[in-house]
Each structure stands twice: as structure tokens, then as C-alpha cells.
Design a protein around this motif. Structure first.
Motif, PDB file in Angstrom:
ATOM      1  N   ARG A  25       0.817  -1.225   0.000  1.00  0.00           N
ATOM      2  CA  ARG A  25       0.000   0.000   0.000  1.00  0.00           C
ATOM      3  C   ARG A  25       0.849   1.274   0.000  1.00  0.00           C
ATOM      4  NH1 ARG A  25      -5.195   0.352   1.004  1.00  0.00           N
ATOM      5  NH2 ARG A  25      -4.852   2.343   2.038  1.00  0.00           N
ATOM      6  N   ASP A  26       1.800   1.330   0.914  1.00  0.00           N
ATOM      7  CA  ASP A  26       2.508   2.599   1.126  1.00  0.00           C
ATOM      8  C   ASP A  26       3.662   2.800   0.159  1.00  0.00           C
ATOM      9  OD1 ASP A  26       0.749   2.906   3.168  1.00  0.00           O
ATOM     10  OD2 ASP A  26       2.166   2.367   4.760  1.00  0.00           O
ATOM     11  N   HIS A  29       2.024   1.575  -3.706  1.00  0.00           N
ATOM     12  CA  HIS A  29       0.769   2.281  -4.015  1.00  0.00           C
ATOM     13  C   HIS A  29      -0.283   1.356  -4.639  1.00  0.00           C
ATOM     14  CE1 HIS A  29       3.041   5.723  -2.839  1.00  0.00           C
ATOM     15  NE2 HIS A  29       3.925   5.515  -3.806  1.00  0.00           N
ATOM     16  N   SER A  31      -3.271   0.153  -3.655  1.00  0.00           N
ATOM     17  CA  SER A  31      -4.220   0.421  -2.580  1.00  0.00           C
ATOM     18  C   SER A  31      -5.451  -0.485  -2.631  1.00  0.00           C
ATOM     19  CB  SER A  31      -4.636   1.888  -2.605  1.00  0.00           C
ATOM     20  OG  SER A  31      -5.200   2.196  -3.868  1.00  0.00           O
ATOM     21  N   THR A  33      -5.464  -3.586  -1.900  1.00  0.00           N
ATOM     22  CA  THR A  33      -5.358  -4.367  -0.671  1.00  0.00           C
ATOM     23  C   THR A  33      -5.660  -3.440   0.505  1.00  0.00           C
ATOM     24  OG1 THR A  33      -3.653  -5.743  -1.687  1.00  0.00           O
ATOM     25  CG2 THR A  33      -3.866  -5.843   0.705  1.00  0.00           C
ATOM     26  N   LYS A  34      -6.603  -3.839   1.330  1.00  0.00           N
ATOM     27  CA  LYS A  34      -7.071  -2.949   2.393  1.00  0.00           C
ATOM     28  C   LYS A  34      -6.510  -3.317   3.762  1.00  0.00           C
ATOM     29  CE  LYS A  34      -9.719  -0.345  -0.184  1.00  0.00           C
ATOM     30  NZ  LYS A  34      -9.134  -0.657  -1.501  1.00  0.00           N
ATOM     31  N   CYS A  45      -6.883  -7.727   4.272  1.00  0.00           N
ATOM     32  CA  CYS A  45      -5.542  -7.565   3.688  1.00  0.00           C
ATOM     33  C   CYS A  45      -5.074  -8.800   2.922  1.00  0.00           C
ATOM     34  CB  CYS A  45      -4.546  -7.267   4.801  1.00  0.00           C
ATOM     35  SG  CYS A  45      -4.369  -8.670   5.928  1.00  0.00           S
TER      36      CYS A  45
END
Ligand code: FES
Ligand code: FES
Length: 168
Positions: A25-26, A29, A31, A33-34, A45
Motif C-alpha cells: 500500500r505505502d 501504491h 491500494s 489491498t485494504k 488484507c
């Protein structure tokens, strides 16, 4: 070494404490996947590592060095939906959509687990040639993926449709 994410080689993070979820995610990027509970309780996830479902919040990126990771972005796209994505739309398998990427990644691996003959807690006939796919089997096997919107009936319907088509 490198981590192969959706077919692209990426360098593992220098910091060995970075989770796979944070890498995706970070840093990459991705996003889709939560992050839900961040402690292994909700399934939001879930991604695939070498085809098996894993909780990326409980997995260090360093643990998947040299392995293949597939996220929802790697399963399908808006122009080329994965069969489960299409079935979730058809059966109203989501409302807010927050759990959906995890549900679909988990279901993808779960169907492979059934095909490989891996029994679940509710499998009735362990001696049968192949596992009969049922709503109870799907509910049990998907019990690690929570949907706060309560779309579980649609989720089961969607997975059952794809599972049925797969064996047809
Ligand atoms: S965010 Fe990983 S299981 Fe909930
Ligand atoms: S669709 Fe909202 S949490 Fe599942």
C-alpha cells in the motif's frame, strides 16, 4: 533477491520490520489491498503468495523475498474482470467494497484448496473422491474474511457460481 508483485520484480525494503501490507500500500501504491484490523482478524488484507492466501498484515515483506505476490490489481482489471470479480458484481457481493479485494483473493486460493482435495471442518465425507462444493463449505472456508456490510449471502452466491462453473 526480489519480490515479484503482480509480475513485476521489486526490491524488498531495507527495513526488515516492514509488513507486506505496508510494502504493497505505502511503497508500491497498490491500494486495492485494504487494511482493516491490522492484527489478523478480518481478512481485508488477504493477498496471494505463490498462489496461497496470506494475511499481508501479519506477513513481513522480507518473508516473501524470492516469491510471487498477487494482489487484486494482478487478478483482474476493469476491462478484464476475473470471473470472481464479475460474479461479485452479478450477485451483489459487496456494498462499501472495503472487504472485497480480500474476499476475492481468499476465494481464489480457496477454490484451489478445494480442487486439491483439502478438507475443511465441515467436509462430511473425507473418503469421497473430490469435495462436494456447498454453501456450508464456502461459508466455513471463507470465515476468516469478514464483511461489515453483511454482504455474506451475495459473496457465497458469487463464489458458488464460479465454483460450479469451474467443475462443470
Ligand atoms: S488487516 Fe489483516 S487481517 Fe485484518
Ligand atoms: S462490502 Fe463493506 S465491508 Fe464488505
Amino acid at each position: 533477491m526480489a519480490i515479484v508483485v503482480n509480475g513485476t520484480r521489486v526490491a524488498p525494503p531495507d527495513d526488515p520490520r516492514v509488513s507486506l501490507l505496508d510494502l504493497l500500500r505505502d511503497r508500491l501504491h497498490l491500494s486495492g489491498t485494504k487494511i482493516g484490523c491490522n492484527q489478523g482478524a478480518c481478512g481485508a488484507c488477504t493477498v496471494l503468495v505463490d498462489g496461497k492466501r496470506v494475511l499481508s498484515c501479519l506477513t513481513l515483506a522480507a518473508q516473501v523475498d524470492g516469491r510471487s505476490v498477487v494482489t487484486i490489481e494482478g487478478l483482474g482489471s476493469a476491462d478484464d474482470l476475473h470471473p470472481l470479480q464479475a460474479a461479485f458484481i452479478e450477485h451483489d457481493g459487496f456494498q462499501c467494497g472495503y472487504c472485497t479485494a480480500g474476499q476475492i483473493c481468499a476465494a481464489t486460493a480457496m477454490l484451489e484448496e478445494i480442487a486439491a482435495g483439502m478438507p475443511s471442518y465441515v467436509t462430511e465425507d473425507l473418503g469421497a473422491d473430490g469435495i462436494a462444493i456447498s454453501r456450508d463449505e464456502i461459508r466455513e472456508r471463507m470465515s476468516g474474511n469478514l464483511c461489515r456490510c453483511g454482504a455474506h449471502n451475495g459473496i457465497v452466491d458469487a463464489i458458488l457460481q464460479v465454483a460450479t462453473e469451474k467443475v462443470a
